[in-house]
Scaffold this motif. Structure first.
Motif, PDB file in Angstrom:
ATOM      1  N   ASP A 195       0.822  -1.217   0.000  1.00 16.62           N
ATOM      2  CA  ASP A 195       0.000   0.000   0.000  1.00 16.62           C
ATOM      3  C   ASP A 195       0.853   1.264   0.000  1.00 16.62           C
ATOM      4  O   ASP A 195       2.039   1.230   0.297  1.00 16.62           O
ATOM      5  CB  ASP A 195      -0.992  -0.008   1.163  1.00 16.62           C
ATOM      6  N   ASP A 196       0.208   2.373  -0.315  1.00 23.45           N
ATOM      7  CA  ASP A 196       0.986   3.609  -0.488  1.00 23.45           C
ATOM      8  C   ASP A 196       1.496   4.177   0.830  1.00 23.45           C
ATOM      9  O   ASP A 196       2.408   4.978   0.830  1.00 23.45           O
ATOM     10  CB  ASP A 196       0.227   4.684  -1.288  1.00 23.45           C
ATOM     11  N   THR A 197       0.919   3.768   1.963  1.00 25.48           N
ATOM     12  CA  THR A 197       1.471   4.266   3.224  1.00 25.48           C
ATOM     13  C   THR A 197       2.791   3.569   3.525  1.00 25.48           C
ATOM     14  O   THR A 197       3.509   3.953   4.430  1.00 25.48           O
ATOM     15  CB  THR A 197       0.519   3.955   4.393  1.00 25.48           C
ATOM     16  N   ASN A 198       3.082   2.539   2.745  1.00 25.46           N
ATOM     17  CA  ASN A 198       4.298   1.746   2.933  1.00 25.46           C
ATOM     18  C   ASN A 198       4.284   0.982   4.251  1.00 25.46           C
ATOM     19  O   ASN A 198       5.318   0.561   4.742  1.00 25.46           O
ATOM     20  CB  ASN A 198       5.561   2.605   2.822  1.00 25.46           C
ATOM     21  N   GLY A 199       3.110   0.850   4.853  1.00 27.39           N
ATOM     22  CA  GLY A 199       3.004   0.032   6.067  1.00 27.39           C
ATOM     23  C   GLY A 199       3.169  -1.417   5.684  1.00 27.39           C
ATOM     24  O   GLY A 199       4.028  -2.126   6.207  1.00 27.39           O
ATOM     25  N   ASN A 200       2.368  -1.856   4.716  1.00 25.84           N
ATOM     26  CA  ASN A 200       2.519  -3.232   4.230  1.00 25.84           C
ATOM     27  C   ASN A 200       3.485  -3.226   3.048  1.00 25.84           C
ATOM     28  O   ASN A 200       3.117  -3.488   1.910  1.00 25.84           O
ATOM     29  CB  ASN A 200       1.167  -3.801   3.823  1.00 25.84           C
ATOM     30  N   LYS A 201       4.731  -2.903   3.356  1.00 27.24           N
ATOM     31  CA  LYS A 201       5.710  -2.757   2.271  1.00 27.24           C
ATOM     32  C   LYS A 201       6.042  -4.087   1.609  1.00 27.24           C
ATOM     33  O   LYS A 201       6.455  -4.113   0.452  1.00 27.24           O
ATOM     34  CB  LYS A 201       6.967  -2.080   2.781  1.00 27.24           C
ATOM     35  N   PHE A 202       5.883  -5.184   2.365  1.00 32.23           N
ATOM     36  CA  PHE A 202       6.173  -6.496   1.777  1.00 32.23           C
ATOM     37  C   PHE A 202       5.000  -7.022   0.956  1.00 32.23           C
ATOM     38  O   PHE A 202       5.135  -7.990   0.229  1.00 32.23           O
ATOM     39  CB  PHE A 202       6.485  -7.517   2.872  1.00 32.23           C
ATOM     40  N   GLY A 203       3.847  -6.410   1.093  1.00 33.99           N
ATOM     41  CA  GLY A 203       2.648  -6.927   0.424  1.00 33.99           C
ATOM     42  C   GLY A 203       2.170  -8.221   1.064  1.00 33.99           C
ATOM     43  O   GLY A 203       1.730  -9.141   0.367  1.00 33.99           O
ATOM     44  N   LEU A 204       2.244  -8.308   2.398  1.00 36.57           N
ATOM     45  CA  LEU A 204       1.882  -9.552   3.087  1.00 36.57           C
ATOM     46  C   LEU A 204       0.387  -9.855   2.934  1.00 36.57           C
ATOM     47  O   LEU A 204      -0.447  -8.965   2.986  1.00 36.57           O
ATOM     48  CB  LEU A 204       2.225  -9.446   4.579  1.00 36.57           C
ATOM     49  N   VAL A 205       0.111 -11.131   2.749  1.00 39.62           N
ATOM     50  CA  VAL A 205      -1.283 -11.576   2.630  1.00 39.62           C
ATOM     51  C   VAL A 205      -1.760 -11.943   4.028  1.00 39.62           C
ATOM     52  O   VAL A 205      -1.292 -12.921   4.612  1.00 39.62           O
ATOM     53  CB  VAL A 205      -1.374 -12.798   1.684  1.00 39.62           C
ATOM     54  N   LEU A 206      -2.683 -11.155   4.591  1.00 40.60           N
ATOM     55  CA  LEU A 206      -3.042 -11.345   5.997  1.00 40.60           C
ATOM     56  C   LEU A 206      -4.062 -12.457   6.204  1.00 40.60           C
ATOM     57  O   LEU A 206      -4.449 -12.764   7.333  1.00 40.60           O
ATOM     58  CB  LEU A 206      -3.503 -10.021   6.597  1.00 40.60           C
ATOM     59  N   GLU A 207      -4.492 -13.077   5.110  1.00 43.96           N
ATOM     60  CA  GLU A 207      -5.329 -14.279   5.244  1.00 43.96           C
ATOM     61  C   GLU A 207      -4.442 -15.478   5.574  1.00 43.96           C
ATOM     62  O   GLU A 207      -4.922 -16.495   6.051  1.00 43.96           O
ATOM     63  CB  GLU A 207      -6.084 -14.562   3.930  1.00 43.96           C
ATOM     64  N   ASP A 208      -3.157 -15.362   5.290  1.00 42.87           N
ATOM     65  CA  ASP A 208      -2.230 -16.483   5.504  1.00 42.87           C
ATOM     66  C   ASP A 208      -1.656 -16.420   6.920  1.00 42.87           C
ATOM     67  O   ASP A 208      -0.984 -15.460   7.294  1.00 42.87           O
ATOM     68  CB  ASP A 208      -1.099 -16.408   4.457  1.00 42.87           C
ATOM     69  N   GLU A 209      -1.914 -17.466   7.695  1.00 40.62           N
ATOM     70  CA  GLU A 209      -1.475 -17.463   9.103  1.00 40.62           C
ATOM     71  C   GLU A 209       0.041 -17.422   9.257  1.00 40.62           C
ATOM     72  O   GLU A 209       0.551 -17.026  10.297  1.00 40.62           O
ATOM     73  CB  GLU A 209      -2.046 -18.699   9.823  1.00 40.62           C
ATOM     74  N   ASN A 210       0.746 -17.864   8.223  1.00 40.15           N
ATOM     75  CA  ASN A 210       2.209 -17.871   8.321  1.00 40.15           C
ATOM     76  C   ASN A 210       2.803 -16.464   8.395  1.00 40.15           C
ATOM     77  O   ASN A 210       3.951 -16.295   8.783  1.00 40.15           O
ATOM     78  CB  ASN A 210       2.814 -18.612   7.126  1.00 40.15           C
ATOM     79  N   THR A 211       2.032 -15.467   7.987  1.00 38.43           N
ATOM     80  CA  THR A 211       2.595 -14.105   8.004  1.00 38.43           C
ATOM     81  C   THR A 211       2.585 -13.511   9.412  1.00 38.43           C
ATOM     82  O   THR A 211       3.334 -12.584   9.683  1.00 38.43           O
ATOM     83  CB  THR A 211       1.780 -13.148   7.116  1.00 38.43           C
ATOM     84  N   TYR A 212       1.750 -14.047  10.323  1.00 44.31           N
ATOM     85  CA  TYR A 212       1.530 -13.359  11.600  1.00 44.31           C
ATOM     86  C   TYR A 212       2.782 -13.225  12.455  1.00 44.31           C
ATOM     87  O   TYR A 212       2.897 -12.284  13.229  1.00 44.31           O
ATOM     88  CB  TYR A 212       0.413 -14.061  12.401  1.00 44.31           C
ATOM     89  N   ASP A 213       3.693 -14.196  12.342  1.00 41.56           N
ATOM     90  CA  ASP A 213       4.900 -14.087  13.185  1.00 41.56           C
ATOM     91  C   ASP A 213       6.144 -13.667  12.383  1.00 41.56           C
ATOM     92  O   ASP A 213       7.252 -13.682  12.900  1.00 41.56           O
ATOM     93  CB  ASP A 213       5.156 -15.407  13.933  1.00 41.56           C
TER      94      ASP A 213
END
Ligand SMILES: [Cu+2]
Length: 356
Positions: A195-213
């Motif tokens: 996103d443009d705020t660069n918060g999700n700079k990696f483009g993480l998919v938050l539906e995927d549980e593996n991203t949480y940690d």
């Protein structure tokens, strides 16, 4: 203005020289002088060529040895010993051939310079010589390339089970590192999530549980003596992941993942002691001229002892905890799991709820 004057001056001088030469030719034609003798210039040139060989090769040898340290970096990886060996062998072979051919080239021009009363011998070619200087380089090159392919195959083969997997993402103009966290699995990403705020700079998919940690860090930490597998990607243009001390270099290509596995052999502390330089740091550089601020793509690399590395990892805050506003993007049924896995505390959660 001054520059223009100099340019005009140079043009005039060159013009005068050309005119003088023309004049000389015309005068000799007018005098019908038939001068076929070469004069002393021929011998002078032959000797000058010989001098160039001696001085040039002298400087070549002196520079190669005296400045060697400036062009080499201390080594800190396992496979680097092999690539360095291969590089040195190639340098020695091509270097020796370079010296011999240059000596022969300039010696021949000297030895067979024009001499009064001598006539050149007509000698079209020699099959034996042709075979020798075709077959020998072919064999040597085949051996060098063959060995190179074997070494490359070893470096590129599948990383062993239990390797430390780390993601590096290059973009204009920085590197970002992502660790898989406690579950040892990198969460999936999708460029459309950036996103443009660069918060999700990696483009993480938050539906995927593996991203949480998953977590990011300011420095790239790697453990000594353990195979590290770097998954490399680029967010915009071509970059190149370059760790000179580890002899690691791999392009970061938009739209695909490239990778490189290697095993660090010396911690930062050991290298500092070895070089007697308490300020020393390993570093990551971008080796692809990728834009105006290309030079800014530097990152400090820290090699830890395995225990210190594990301790460091356990102290890092997850990406989701650092960017807890993204909890709203986590599907409702997975939110509880996300909070637990990312380590968001009760207080942080209350703060977050208050701010919404
Ligand atoms: Cu770059």
């Amino acid at each position: 203005m001054f520059g223009l004057l100099i340019a005009v001056g140079i043009v005039l001088v060159v013009g005068i020289l050309i005119l003088m030469f023309r004049l000389d030719v015309l005068v000799s034609v007018a005098r019908k002088k038939d001068d076929t003798s070469i004069g002393t210039a021929n011998n002078v040139n032959a000797i000058l060529l010989l001098l160039i060989t001696i001085v040039g090769l002298g400087v070549f040898v002196w520079y190669s040895f005296s400045q060697y340290e400036r062009y080499t970096l201390p080594l800190a990886s396992e496979h680097g010993a092999e690539t360095d060996w291969l590089f040195n062998v190639t340098m020695w072979i091509t270097g020796i051939v370079f010296v011999i051919t240059n000596i022969l080239l300039f010696y021949f021009t000297f030895r067979y310079r024009h001499k009064e009363g001598h006539r050149a011998k007509y000698y079209s070619h020699n099959n034996t010589l042709e075979v020798i200087w075709t077959v020998i380089p072919a064999i040597v090159l085949a051996l060098l390339i063959g060995k190179g392919l074997i070494v490359w195959g070893d470096i590129m083969e599948e990383a062993p089970e239990g390797s430390e997997v780390i993601e590096m993402m290059g973009y204009q103009f920085a590197w970002d590192v992502r660790y898989p966290g406690k579950d040892n699995t990198l969460g999936s990403y999708d460029y459309r999530k950036i996103d443009d705020t660069n918060g999700n700079k990696f483009g993480l998919v938050l539906e995927d549980e593996n991203t949480y940690d998953d977590f990011s860090a300011l420095e790239l930490h790697i453990p000594k003596g353990k195979t590290v597998l770097i998954k490399i990607r680029a967010r915009d243009v071509l970059h190149s992941f370059y760790l000179p001390h580890f002899r690691v270099k791999m392009d970061a290509v938009p739209g695909m993942i490239t990778q490189f596995k290697f095993t660090p052999t010396k911690t930062t502390a050991e290298m500092r002691a070895e070089l007697n330089d308490p300020e020393f740091n390993y570093e990551l550089a971008c080796a692809e001229i990728c834009g105006r601020n290309h030079f800014a793509m530097r990152k400090i690399v820290v090699v830890d002892e395995p225990e210190a590395y594990e301790k460091w990892k356990s102290e890092q805050k997850t990406w989701l905890r650092m960017n807890s506003a993204y909890l709203t993007d986590v599907p409702a049924e997975k939110r509880e799991a996300a909070i637990v896995k990312s380590g968001i505390t009760k207080e942080e959660l209350q703060e977050l709820e208050a701010s919404l």
